[in-house]
Write an enzyme that holds these catalytic residues in place. Structure first.
Site, short mmCIF file in Angstrom:
data_model
loop_
_atom_site.label_atom_id
_atom_site.label_comp_id
_atom_site.label_asym_id
_atom_site.label_seq_id
_atom_site.Cartn_x
_atom_site.Cartn_y
_atom_site.Cartn_z
N LYS A 81 67.54 32.78 99.26
CA LYS A 81 68.26 31.93 98.30
C LYS A 81 67.69 30.51 98.35
CE LYS A 81 72.57 34.60 98.54
NZ LYS A 81 73.95 34.71 99.03
N GLY A 109 74.72 37.86 96.53
CA GLY A 109 76.17 37.97 96.32
C GLY A 109 76.90 37.19 97.39
N LYS A 164 74.48 27.53 94.38
CA LYS A 164 75.77 27.31 95.05
C LYS A 164 75.61 26.68 96.42
CE LYS A 164 75.26 30.73 98.06
NZ LYS A 164 75.19 30.58 99.52
N ASP A 217 79.85 34.07 94.94
CA ASP A 217 79.16 33.46 96.09
C ASP A 217 79.57 31.98 96.23
OD1 ASP A 217 77.52 33.42 98.27
OD2 ASP A 217 75.63 33.60 97.18
N ARG A 228 76.32 27.94 106.65
CA ARG A 228 75.55 26.85 107.24
C ARG A 228 75.51 25.65 106.29
NH1 ARG A 228 71.92 31.18 108.48
NH2 ARG A 228 72.02 31.42 106.25
N ASN A 229 75.45 25.92 104.97
CA ASN A 229 75.42 24.81 104.02
C ASN A 229 76.73 24.04 104.04
OD1 ASN A 229 72.76 25.01 102.51
ND2 ASN A 229 73.47 27.13 102.48
N GLU A 254 69.60 26.43 103.26
CA GLU A 254 68.63 26.27 102.17
C GLU A 254 69.01 25.15 101.19
OE1 GLU A 254 65.81 27.71 102.02
OE2 GLU A 254 65.89 29.84 102.56
#
Ligand SMILES: NC(=O)C1=CN([C@@H]2O[C@H](COP(=O)(O)OP(=O)(O)OC[C@H]3O[C@@H](n4cnc5c(N)ncnc54)[C@H](O)[C@@H]3O)[C@@H](O)[C@H]2O)C=CC1
Ligand SMILES: O=C(CO)COP(=O)(O)O
Length: 307
Positions: A81, A109, A164, A217, A228-229, A254
């Site tokens: 992603k 997803g 997202k 998502d 983590r984001n 990411e």
């Protein structure tokens, strides 16, 4: 029917997907940079090559796979992603460019790997221009705990999962500042509007963003401390620096790199991305979390659907 599957990337997501395929009796070979198996041996005779490598490694690994022996029928599946920092391409665009005669399937997803590893139920989407290839991948991963849908808008499915991540950073900030449920609902909803605005310019269908790989998502990642984001945003709000946060983060966030690529796209294509812009300025230490909030709240007033 048992398939031979090469999974590239033995991080949290690659390992989880390998276990899902093994549980369905498929023959899985897992490759990582640190592992004992060579890339050549892992992809040899594989009917499916699935990449779950962080964005920064995708282009190089795709080039390395190109120099290996690949069957003409091999289906490529991408589960990364992110967006390429040099070319702004999505991972599926990279794989399709390097393997123009092969089918490429995007898998994306609301899939926090830790929950799936615990056997909790989840759903995902496999998207491809080649419906038959998407159906093959659907069969490989489907189970009573993992429900897999097909979709024919690979770029839309991929962008939902990628865009997202920036909103998840913003959501972490929102929760870290204890701004409340109303603020969070407003942020996620306006985040979806922003995702759709960018996604349409990049070639996605609007309706895809209302599905599992878009809204689904977005909801999962913006509401879970397992993301983590989200953690990046939450910890920025508590006063830690990005360097400190990334040093202790378990795995890849990411959204940090995606945000930079999106700012480049926004400037080149003149797309308004107010939330992404504030996340970017926060990551670059140009604003504090509180200043980013004020900038968003005090933008010019406008109708809800003014683009
Ligand atoms: N963990 C999750 O819940 C989910 C993750 N993803 C996506 O999957 C991708 C991987 O995520 P995780 O497995 O969680 O990350 P991770 O940090 O646990 O693992 C990343 C993997 O990529 C490899 N890698 C990194 N740079 C590389 C390079 N230059 N060359 C070769 N290999 C390289 C690492 O060695 C490792 O095997 C990310 O794009 C992420 O957004 C997607 C859905 C769920
Ligand atoms: O993509 C994910 C869930 O669908 C994982 O989110 P993080 O990469 O933020 O952990």
């Amino acid at each position: 029917m048992t398939k031979t599957i090469a999974i590239l990337g033995a991080g949290a997501w690659g390992t989880t997907l390998a276990n899902l395929a093994r549980a369905n009796d498929h023959q899985v070979r897992l490759w990582s940079r640190q592992g004992d198996l060579s890339l050549e041996d892992v992809v040899k005779n594989a009917e499916i090559v699935l990449c779950a490598i962080s964005m920064k490694g995708v282009q190089d690994v795709a080039l390395s796979v190109k120099s290996c022996q690949i069957s003409p029928q091999t289906i490529f599946v991408t589960a990364t992603k992110g967006l390429d920092a040099k070319t702004t391409r999505t991972p599926s665009q990279i794989w399709q460019t390097e393997f123009p005669d092969h089918s490429v399937v995007v898998l994306s997803g609301p899939n926090l790997s830790e929950e799936i590893s615990q056997g909790l139920p989840a759903a995902t989407v496999v998207a491809s221009k080649n419906t038959a290839a998407a159906q093959v991948v659907q069969q490989v991963f489907s189970s009573g705990r993992f429900r897999v849908y097909t979709n024919s808008d690979p770029v839309g499915v991929e962008l939902g999962g990628t865009l997202k991540n920036v909103m998840a950073i913003a959501s972490g900030v929102c929760d870290g500042l204890h701004l409340g449920t109303n603020a969070k609902a407003a942020l996620v909803t306006r985040g979806l509007t922003e995702i759709i605005r960018i996604g349409k310019v990049l070639g996605a269908k609007t309706e895809t963003f209302y599905g599992l790989s878009g809204l689904g998502d977005l909801l999962a990642t913006c509401n879970s401390p397992l993301s983590r984001n989200y953690q990046v945003g939450y910890q920025l709000a508590s006063g830690k620096t990005l360097t400190e946060i990334l040093a202790s983060l378990p795995g890849t966030a990411e959204g940090v790199n995606t945000c930079q690529v999106l700012m480049q796209i926004s400037q080149e294509q003149n797309i308004t991305m107010p939330i992404t812009e504030q996340v970017y300025r926060l990551l670059e230490t140009q604003v504090t979390p509180k200043q980013a909030l004020d900038e968003l709240m005090l933008r010019d007033t406008k109708p809800e659907y003014h683009q």
